[in-house]
Write a protein that holds these residues in place. Structure first.
Motif, PDB file in Angstrom:
ATOM      1  N   GLN A  85       5.785  -4.478   5.663  1.00 31.97           N
ATOM      2  CA  GLN A  85       6.812  -4.210   4.667  1.00 31.97           C
ATOM      3  C   GLN A  85       6.955  -2.707   4.510  1.00 31.97           C
ATOM      4  N   VAL A  86       8.082  -2.179   4.918  1.00 29.28           N
ATOM      5  CA  VAL A  86       8.313  -0.741   4.844  1.00 29.28           C
ATOM      6  C   VAL A  86       8.924  -0.402   3.485  1.00 29.28           C
ATOM      7  N   GLY A  87       8.364   0.611   2.831  1.00 30.66           N
ATOM      8  CA  GLY A  87       8.934   1.106   1.591  1.00 30.66           C
ATOM      9  C   GLY A  87       8.405   0.461   0.319  1.00 30.66           C
ATOM     10  N   GLY A  88       7.539  -0.507   0.435  1.00 26.76           N
ATOM     11  CA  GLY A  88       6.962  -1.133  -0.750  1.00 26.76           C
ATOM     12  C   GLY A  88       5.458  -1.216  -0.609  1.00 26.76           C
ATOM     13  N   GLU A  89       4.800  -1.621  -1.675  1.00 30.06           N
ATOM     14  CA  GLU A  89       3.348  -1.726  -1.638  1.00 30.06           C
ATOM     15  C   GLU A  89       2.909  -2.992  -0.906  1.00 30.06           C
ATOM     16  N   VAL A  90       1.874  -2.851  -0.103  1.00 29.55           N
ATOM     17  CA  VAL A  90       1.220  -3.997   0.529  1.00 29.55           C
ATOM     18  C   VAL A  90      -0.219  -4.013   0.031  1.00 29.55           C
ATOM     19  N   VAL A  91      -0.780  -5.214  -0.081  1.00 25.94           N
ATOM     20  CA  VAL A  91      -2.124  -5.362  -0.627  1.00 25.94           C
ATOM     21  C   VAL A  91      -2.951  -6.218   0.319  1.00 25.94           C
ATOM     22  N   HIS A  92      -4.193  -5.773   0.530  1.00 26.38           N
ATOM     23  CA  HIS A  92      -5.145  -6.536   1.347  1.00 26.38           C
ATOM     24  C   HIS A  92      -6.478  -6.603   0.609  1.00 26.38           C
ATOM     25  N   PRO A  93      -6.839  -7.802   0.085  1.00 32.13           N
ATOM     26  CA  PRO A  93      -8.169  -7.943  -0.495  1.00 32.13           C
ATOM     27  C   PRO A  93      -9.205  -8.045   0.621  1.00 32.13           C
ATOM     28  N   CYS A  94     -10.300  -7.326   0.478  1.00 33.81           N
ATOM     29  CA  CYS A  94     -11.368  -7.327   1.481  1.00 33.81           C
ATOM     30  C   CYS A  94     -12.688  -7.471   0.741  1.00 33.81           C
ATOM     31  N   ALA A  95     -13.198  -8.707   0.681  1.00 34.69           N
ATOM     32  CA  ALA A  95     -14.365  -9.027  -0.141  1.00 34.69           C
ATOM     33  C   ALA A  95     -14.037  -8.589  -1.567  1.00 34.69           C
ATOM     34  N   ALA A  96     -14.878  -7.772  -2.195  1.00 30.92           N
ATOM     35  CA  ALA A  96     -14.632  -7.338  -3.573  1.00 30.92           C
ATOM     36  C   ALA A  96     -13.760  -6.085  -3.650  1.00 30.92           C
ATOM     37  N   ASP A  97     -13.416  -5.491  -2.504  1.00 28.04           N
ATOM     38  CA  ASP A  97     -12.590  -4.286  -2.473  1.00 28.04           C
ATOM     39  C   ASP A  97     -11.121  -4.674  -2.299  1.00 28.04           C
ATOM     40  N   VAL A  98     -10.235  -3.784  -2.726  1.00 29.70           N
ATOM     41  CA  VAL A  98      -8.800  -4.013  -2.585  1.00 29.70           C
ATOM     42  C   VAL A  98      -8.177  -2.794  -1.912  1.00 29.70           C
ATOM     43  N   TYR A  99      -7.422  -3.058  -0.846  1.00 26.27           N
ATOM     44  CA  TYR A  99      -6.662  -2.033  -0.137  1.00 26.27           C
ATOM     45  C   TYR A  99      -5.213  -2.132  -0.607  1.00 26.27           C
ATOM     46  N   ARG A 100      -4.683  -1.067  -1.192  1.00 24.20           N
ATOM     47  CA  ARG A 100      -3.277  -1.006  -1.588  1.00 24.20           C
ATOM     48  C   ARG A 100      -2.619   0.044  -0.701  1.00 24.20           C
ATOM     49  N   GLY A 101      -1.594  -0.384   0.014  1.00 25.66           N
ATOM     50  CA  GLY A 101      -1.011   0.516   0.994  1.00 25.66           C
ATOM     51  C   GLY A 101       0.488   0.625   0.916  1.00 25.66           C
ATOM     52  N   ALA A 102       1.006   1.577   1.673  1.00 23.83           N
ATOM     53  CA  ALA A 102       2.449   1.782   1.799  1.00 23.83           C
ATOM     54  C   ALA A 102       2.747   2.292   3.192  1.00 23.83           C
ATOM     55  N   ILE A 103       3.828   1.763   3.764  1.00 22.07           N
ATOM     56  CA  ILE A 103       4.330   2.197   5.069  1.00 22.07           C
ATOM     57  C   ILE A 103       5.652   2.896   4.807  1.00 22.07           C
ATOM     58  N   GLU A 104       5.732   4.175   5.154  1.00 22.76           N
ATOM     59  CA  GLU A 104       6.921   4.966   4.833  1.00 22.76           C
ATOM     60  C   GLU A 104       7.407   5.767   6.031  1.00 22.76           C
ATOM     61  N   PRO A 105       8.711   5.676   6.369  1.00 19.88           N
ATOM     62  CA  PRO A 105       9.264   6.598   7.356  1.00 19.88           C
ATOM     63  C   PRO A 105       9.247   8.005   6.750  1.00 19.88           C
ATOM     64  N   THR A 106       8.895   9.002   7.563  1.00 21.50           N
ATOM     65  CA  THR A 106       8.843  10.378   7.063  1.00 21.50           C
ATOM     66  C   THR A 106       9.767  11.305   7.837  1.00 21.50           C
ATOM     67  N   GLY A 107      10.511  10.772   8.774  1.00 20.56           N
ATOM     68  CA  GLY A 107      11.441  11.557   9.578  1.00 20.56           C
ATOM     69  C   GLY A 107      11.814  10.762  10.804  1.00 20.56           C
ATOM     70  N   ALA A 108      12.680  11.330  11.596  1.00 24.34           N
ATOM     71  CA  ALA A 108      13.042  10.679  12.846  1.00 24.34           C
ATOM     72  C   ALA A 108      11.785  10.577  13.704  1.00 24.34           C
ATOM     73  N   ASP A 109      11.457   9.354  14.117  1.00 24.88           N
ATOM     74  CA  ASP A 109      10.303   9.106  14.993  1.00 24.88           C
ATOM     75  C   ASP A 109       8.969   9.473  14.360  1.00 24.88           C
ATOM     76  N   GLU A 110       8.855   9.334  13.048  1.00 23.67           N
ATOM     77  CA  GLU A 110       7.596   9.566  12.337  1.00 23.67           C
ATOM     78  C   GLU A 110       7.482   8.576  11.191  1.00 23.67           C
ATOM     79  N   PHE A 111       6.255   8.117  10.944  1.00 22.43           N
ATOM     80  CA  PHE A 111       6.009   7.323   9.745  1.00 22.43           C
ATOM     81  C   PHE A 111       4.561   7.509   9.308  1.00 22.43           C
ATOM     82  N   THR A 112       4.307   7.161   8.054  1.00 25.32           N
ATOM     83  CA  THR A 112       2.988   7.307   7.462  1.00 25.32           C
ATOM     84  C   THR A 112       2.540   5.968   6.892  1.00 25.32           C
ATOM     85  N   ILE A 113       1.266   5.662   7.073  1.00 15.13           N
ATOM     86  CA  ILE A 113       0.645   4.516   6.412  1.00 15.13           C
ATOM     87  C   ILE A 113      -0.465   5.070   5.534  1.00 15.13           C
TER      88      ILE A 113
END
Length: 153
Positions: A85-113
């Protein structure tokens, strides 16, 4: 949304991993190769990891595949990781830890996770910057580039 077919190709990865509790900052630099594999897409990372006392090679293999009508990032064994899901929050529970992430385009041919990891065993910030590798032939011809903004609904 940036679909998996738009990711096919080679990318450089510049990843910073910060352990906010221990005050340790590490880095992974390398390449990401996204390839079509039947109806799925392979996501293969390889490079060099510098973390605490370790400095050496590292790799990770994931899949992008359809699940319930949407694209999902999956572990190499097929287990679900998070929705692609690009542009919104994604969540991954991992045992008792929680990963909250975002996938964002940052320019032509570039993106950040970006992952913010919280829980009893972790407090980390992981930021990966991907930049498409342009071949010599591609630099002299027109190639599609990733959109720099997306409408949100």
């Amino acid at each position: 949304m940036i679909g998996p077919d738009e990711l096919v190709g080679e990318w450089t990865i510049d990843r910073q991993v910060s352990d906010l509790r221990a005050g340790i900052v590490g880095a992974f630099t390398g390449t990401l190769l996204v390839t079509a594999d039947g109806d799925d897409f392979r996501w293969d990372e390889s490079g060099t990891l510098h973390w605490s006392d370790y400095s050496g090679t590292a790799e990770r293999h994931l899949l992008l595949r359809r699940h319930d009508g949407a694209w999902w990032m999956c572990f190499a064994d097929g287990r679900l990781f998070h929705p692609w899901q690009v542009g919104g929050e994604v969540v991954h529970p991992c045992a008792a830890d929680v990963y909250r992430g975002a996938i964002e385009p940052t320019g032509a041919d570039e993106f950040t996770i970006r992952w913010d990891v919280t829980g009893p065993s972790k407090r980390q910030l992981i930021v990966s910057r991907m930049t498409r590798v342009q071949s010599a032939a591609a630099s002299t011809t027109s190639t599609p580039s990733m959109p720099t903004s997306r409408a949100r609904t």
